[in-house]
Design a protein around this motif. Structure first.
Motif, mmCIF file in Angstrom:
data_model
loop_
_atom_site.group_PDB
_atom_site.id
_atom_site.type_symbol
_atom_site.label_atom_id
_atom_site.label_comp_id
_atom_site.label_asym_id
_atom_site.label_seq_id
_atom_site.Cartn_x
_atom_site.Cartn_y
_atom_site.Cartn_z
ATOM 1 N N UNK A 5 1.029 -1.036 0.102
ATOM 2 C CA UNK A 5 -0.111 -0.074 0.204
ATOM 3 C C UNK A 5 1.035 1.081 0.247
ATOM 4 N N UNK A 6 0.589 2.005 -0.603
ATOM 5 C CA UNK A 6 1.484 3.449 -1.569
ATOM 6 C C UNK A 6 0.675 4.404 -0.838
ATOM 7 N N UNK A 7 1.100 4.604 -0.037
ATOM 8 C CA UNK A 7 0.399 6.331 0.052
ATOM 9 C C UNK A 7 1.228 7.607 -0.124
ATOM 10 N N UNK A 8 0.332 8.916 -0.999
ATOM 11 C CA UNK A 8 1.007 9.473 -1.694
ATOM 12 C C UNK A 8 0.160 10.649 -1.495
ATOM 13 N N UNK A 9 0.849 11.490 -1.052
ATOM 14 C CA UNK A 9 0.287 13.368 -0.394
ATOM 15 C C UNK A 9 -0.037 13.568 -1.945
ATOM 16 N N UNK A 10 -1.526 14.417 -2.158
ATOM 17 C CA UNK A 10 -1.756 15.167 -3.238
ATOM 18 C C UNK A 10 -0.774 15.811 -4.038
ATOM 19 N N UNK A 44 -2.007 2.165 -4.744
ATOM 20 C CA UNK A 44 -2.519 3.604 -3.964
ATOM 21 C C UNK A 44 -2.521 4.187 -3.980
ATOM 22 N N UNK A 45 -2.654 5.174 -2.530
ATOM 23 C CA UNK A 45 -3.604 6.235 -2.014
ATOM 24 C C UNK A 45 -3.285 7.836 -2.166
ATOM 25 N N UNK A 46 -4.569 8.581 -2.528
ATOM 26 C CA UNK A 46 -3.970 9.469 -2.678
ATOM 27 C C UNK A 46 -4.070 10.242 -1.659
ATOM 28 N N UNK A 47 -3.228 11.165 -0.737
ATOM 29 C CA UNK A 47 -4.137 11.684 0.407
ATOM 30 C C UNK A 47 -4.659 13.462 0.605
ATOM 31 N N UNK A 48 -5.496 13.245 -0.232
ATOM 32 C CA UNK A 48 -5.976 15.053 0.112
ATOM 33 C C UNK A 48 -5.776 15.084 1.498
ATOM 34 N N UNK A 49 -6.098 14.852 2.220
ATOM 35 C CA UNK A 49 -5.901 15.675 3.872
ATOM 36 C C UNK A 49 -4.738 14.703 4.548
ATOM 37 N N UNK A 63 4.548 7.149 1.698
ATOM 38 C CA UNK A 63 4.564 6.280 2.870
ATOM 39 C C UNK A 63 4.021 4.466 2.523
ATOM 40 N N UNK A 64 4.714 4.017 2.099
ATOM 41 C CA UNK A 64 4.391 2.391 1.373
ATOM 42 C C UNK A 64 4.930 1.378 3.212
ATOM 43 N N UNK A 65 3.545 0.747 2.996
ATOM 44 C CA UNK A 65 3.493 -0.340 3.708
ATOM 45 C C UNK A 65 3.231 -1.426 2.985
ATOM 46 N N UNK A 103 9.533 6.975 2.721
ATOM 47 C CA UNK A 103 9.405 6.026 3.952
ATOM 48 C C UNK A 103 8.949 4.100 3.902
ATOM 49 N N UNK A 104 9.178 3.284 4.152
ATOM 50 C CA UNK A 104 8.672 2.551 3.638
ATOM 51 C C UNK A 104 8.196 1.314 5.234
ATOM 52 N N UNK A 105 7.292 1.312 5.652
ATOM 53 C CA UNK A 105 7.310 0.329 7.200
ATOM 54 C C UNK A 105 6.877 -1.343 6.266
#
Length: 121
Positions: A5-10, A44-49, A63-65, A103-105
């Motif tokens: 799961x890759x989280x990215x700021x918008x 990928x999950x784009x973080x809007x907030x 950030x990737x998990x 970062x990656x966990x």
């Protein structure tokens, strides 16, 4: 297995599309020899907030998990995390005056309680 799961700021700037970013990450994981090709699942999950620190600044993060079944030693898990970090770093760029953290966990899923079913071919 694994799940990535890759989280990215918008406000992140990529050298490629998110789909291509997943392709690169999957290819890097496959190249480690630890996983079978059809078992690698990523999104990928784009973080809007989001918030990064308390200062008002042009910052972004990825950030990737990486979730893997238990049984791999710490050195292998560290190498898998670094592999993902390297693949992401190649596709992320900072804008002018922007700071980007990657970062990656790597987390272990208990093999004894993990359930999986395959339907169809």
């Amino acid at each position: 297995m694994p799940h990535l799961v890759i989280e990215l700021t918008e406000n992140i700037r990529l050298n490629c599309s998110q789909e291509e970013l997943l392709d690169e990450a999957n290819a890097a994981l496959l190249a480690t020899g630890h996983f079978q090709e059809p078992d690698i699942k990523s999104r990928c999950v784009t973080l809007e907030v989001y918030r990064q620190g308390t200062d008002v600044a042009d910052r972004a993060f990825v950030h990737a998990t990486l979730s893997v079944l238990d049984g791999r030693d710490q050195a292998t898990r560290r190498q898998l995390g670094q592999t993902v970090c390297d693949a992401l770093s190649e596709q992320v760029r900072a804008g002018e005056g922007q700071s980007v953290q990657i970062s990656v966990n790597v987390v272990e899923m208990e093999r004894a309680i993990y359930a999986k079913t395959i339907i169809g071919q």
